[in-house]
Write a protein that holds these residues in place. Structure first.
Motif, short mmCIF file in Angstrom:
data_model
loop_
_atom_site.label_atom_id
_atom_site.label_comp_id
_atom_site.label_asym_id
_atom_site.label_seq_id
_atom_site.Cartn_x
_atom_site.Cartn_y
_atom_site.Cartn_z
N ALA A 36 -30.89 133.78 -41.85
CA ALA A 36 -30.94 132.60 -40.12
C ALA A 36 -29.35 132.09 -40.49
CB ALA A 36 -31.96 131.94 -40.73
N LEU A 37 -28.67 131.81 -41.35
CA LEU A 37 -27.19 131.45 -41.92
C LEU A 37 -26.41 132.11 -41.22
CD1 LEU A 37 -27.48 128.83 -44.90
CD2 LEU A 37 -26.54 127.79 -42.44
N GLN A 38 -26.33 133.51 -41.83
CA GLN A 38 -25.39 134.89 -41.46
C GLN A 38 -25.66 134.67 -40.29
OE1 GLN A 38 -26.97 137.61 -43.83
NE2 GLN A 38 -25.85 136.89 -45.96
N ASN A 39 -26.97 134.98 -39.39
CA ASN A 39 -27.10 135.31 -38.03
C ASN A 39 -26.09 133.90 -37.17
OD1 ASN A 39 -28.36 137.78 -38.47
ND2 ASN A 39 -30.49 136.50 -38.32
N GLN A 40 -25.89 132.59 -37.03
CA GLN A 40 -25.43 131.85 -36.74
C GLN A 40 -24.44 131.98 -37.06
OE1 GLN A 40 -26.92 129.33 -34.78
NE2 GLN A 40 -28.49 130.49 -34.54
N ILE A 41 -23.60 132.39 -37.80
CA ILE A 41 -22.21 132.07 -38.29
C ILE A 41 -21.53 133.43 -37.16
CG2 ILE A 41 -20.52 132.81 -40.36
CD1 ILE A 41 -22.45 131.85 -41.96
N LYS A 42 -22.43 134.49 -37.21
CA LYS A 42 -22.40 135.20 -36.01
C LYS A 42 -21.92 134.98 -34.83
CE LYS A 42 -23.53 139.08 -39.14
NZ LYS A 42 -24.66 140.40 -39.50
N HIS A 43 -23.55 134.00 -34.10
CA HIS A 43 -23.78 134.02 -33.04
C HIS A 43 -22.43 132.99 -32.77
CE1 HIS A 43 -25.45 132.06 -29.86
NE2 HIS A 43 -25.35 130.81 -29.80
N HIS A 44 -21.92 131.69 -33.64
CA HIS A 44 -21.17 130.74 -33.69
C HIS A 44 -19.23 131.63 -32.71
CE1 HIS A 44 -23.18 127.55 -32.90
NE2 HIS A 44 -23.89 128.08 -33.67
N GLY A 45 -19.45 133.00 -34.00
CA GLY A 45 -18.28 133.80 -33.81
C GLY A 45 -17.46 133.14 -35.12
N TRP A 46 -17.82 132.22 -35.73
CA TRP A 46 -16.99 131.33 -37.25
C TRP A 46 -16.11 132.44 -38.05
CZ3 TRP A 46 -21.15 127.60 -38.46
CH2 TRP A 46 -21.41 125.53 -37.33
N THR A 47 -15.08 131.85 -38.36
CA THR A 47 -14.41 133.01 -39.26
C THR A 47 -14.43 131.88 -40.67
OG1 THR A 47 -12.39 131.04 -39.51
CG2 THR A 47 -12.27 133.25 -37.94
N ILE A 48 -13.99 132.64 -41.28
CA ILE A 48 -15.31 131.70 -43.03
C ILE A 48 -14.63 130.19 -42.96
CG2 ILE A 48 -14.94 132.08 -45.88
CD1 ILE A 48 -14.94 135.16 -45.20
N GLU A 49 -13.43 130.57 -42.48
CA GLU A 49 -12.63 129.03 -42.89
C GLU A 49 -13.48 128.20 -42.47
OE1 GLU A 49 -10.98 132.71 -42.68
OE2 GLU A 49 -10.41 131.79 -45.18
N GLN A 50 -13.75 128.82 -40.68
CA GLN A 50 -13.94 127.93 -39.86
C GLN A 50 -15.61 127.13 -40.46
OE1 GLN A 50 -13.69 130.39 -36.30
NE2 GLN A 50 -11.93 129.29 -35.15
N THR A 51 -16.26 128.35 -40.94
CA THR A 51 -17.82 128.34 -41.38
C THR A 51 -17.40 127.02 -42.20
OG1 THR A 51 -18.66 130.76 -40.70
CG2 THR A 51 -19.64 129.54 -42.03
N ALA A 52 -16.67 126.83 -43.54
CA ALA A 52 -16.65 126.44 -44.60
C ALA A 52 -16.53 124.96 -43.69
CB ALA A 52 -15.10 127.25 -45.52
N GLN A 53 -15.78 124.49 -42.93
CA GLN A 53 -15.13 123.16 -42.36
C GLN A 53 -16.05 123.27 -41.69
OE1 GLN A 53 -12.09 123.65 -39.05
NE2 GLN A 53 -11.63 121.19 -39.68
N ASN A 54 -17.17 123.29 -40.78
CA ASN A 54 -18.45 122.90 -40.55
C ASN A 54 -19.30 122.90 -41.03
OD1 ASN A 54 -17.17 123.24 -37.50
ND2 ASN A 54 -17.22 125.47 -37.27
N LEU A 55 -19.45 123.91 -42.21
CA LEU A 55 -20.84 123.31 -42.66
C LEU A 55 -20.46 122.14 -43.95
CD1 LEU A 55 -22.06 126.89 -42.90
CD2 LEU A 55 -23.02 125.02 -41.75
N LYS A 56 -18.74 122.27 -44.14
CA LYS A 56 -18.10 121.56 -45.46
C LYS A 56 -18.60 121.86 -46.96
CE LYS A 56 -19.04 117.36 -42.77
NZ LYS A 56 -19.89 118.00 -41.18
#
Length: 98
Positions: A36-56
């Motif tokens: 589910a998390l992977q799907n949301q990351i893809k949905h948002h189009g986030w990079t690894i760095e953006q995901t790290a920042q958004n998810l702390k």
């Protein structure tokens, strides 16, 4: 000509892989949360760095997440991350089927 036997898989693949019922249930839940998390990351189009920042989380943690490394994440952490991406987790408890 040899005969092939087809065996019906369990509802939980982790049972088929030889894990105890308790550990298999835990692994199945964590894998569903990770997907589910992977799907949301893809949905948002986030990079690894953006995901790290958004998810702390660290970039290494997010890389592990995107690679499906279940052992590095607890149910609690995964639920918290899902909440941070705007998802709600609901639990369904059912009696075991004999």
């Amino acid at each position: 000509m040899s005969e092939n036997t087809i065996t019906q898989a369990a509802d939980n693949i982790f049972i088929d892989l030889g894990f105890s019922a308790e550990e298999a249930d835990n692994l199945l839940i964590r894998s569903q949360l990770i997907l589910a998390l992977q799907n949301q990351i893809k949905h948002h189009g986030w990079t690894i760095e953006q995901t790290a920042q958004n998810l702390k989380q660290s970039s290494d943690q997010i890389k592990a997440l995107t690679q499906g490394k279940i052992g590095q994440f607890s149910v609690d952490i995964l639920i918290a991350m899902l909440n941070q991406v705007g998802m709600t987790v609901k639990v369904e408890i059912c009696p075991k089927v004999a």
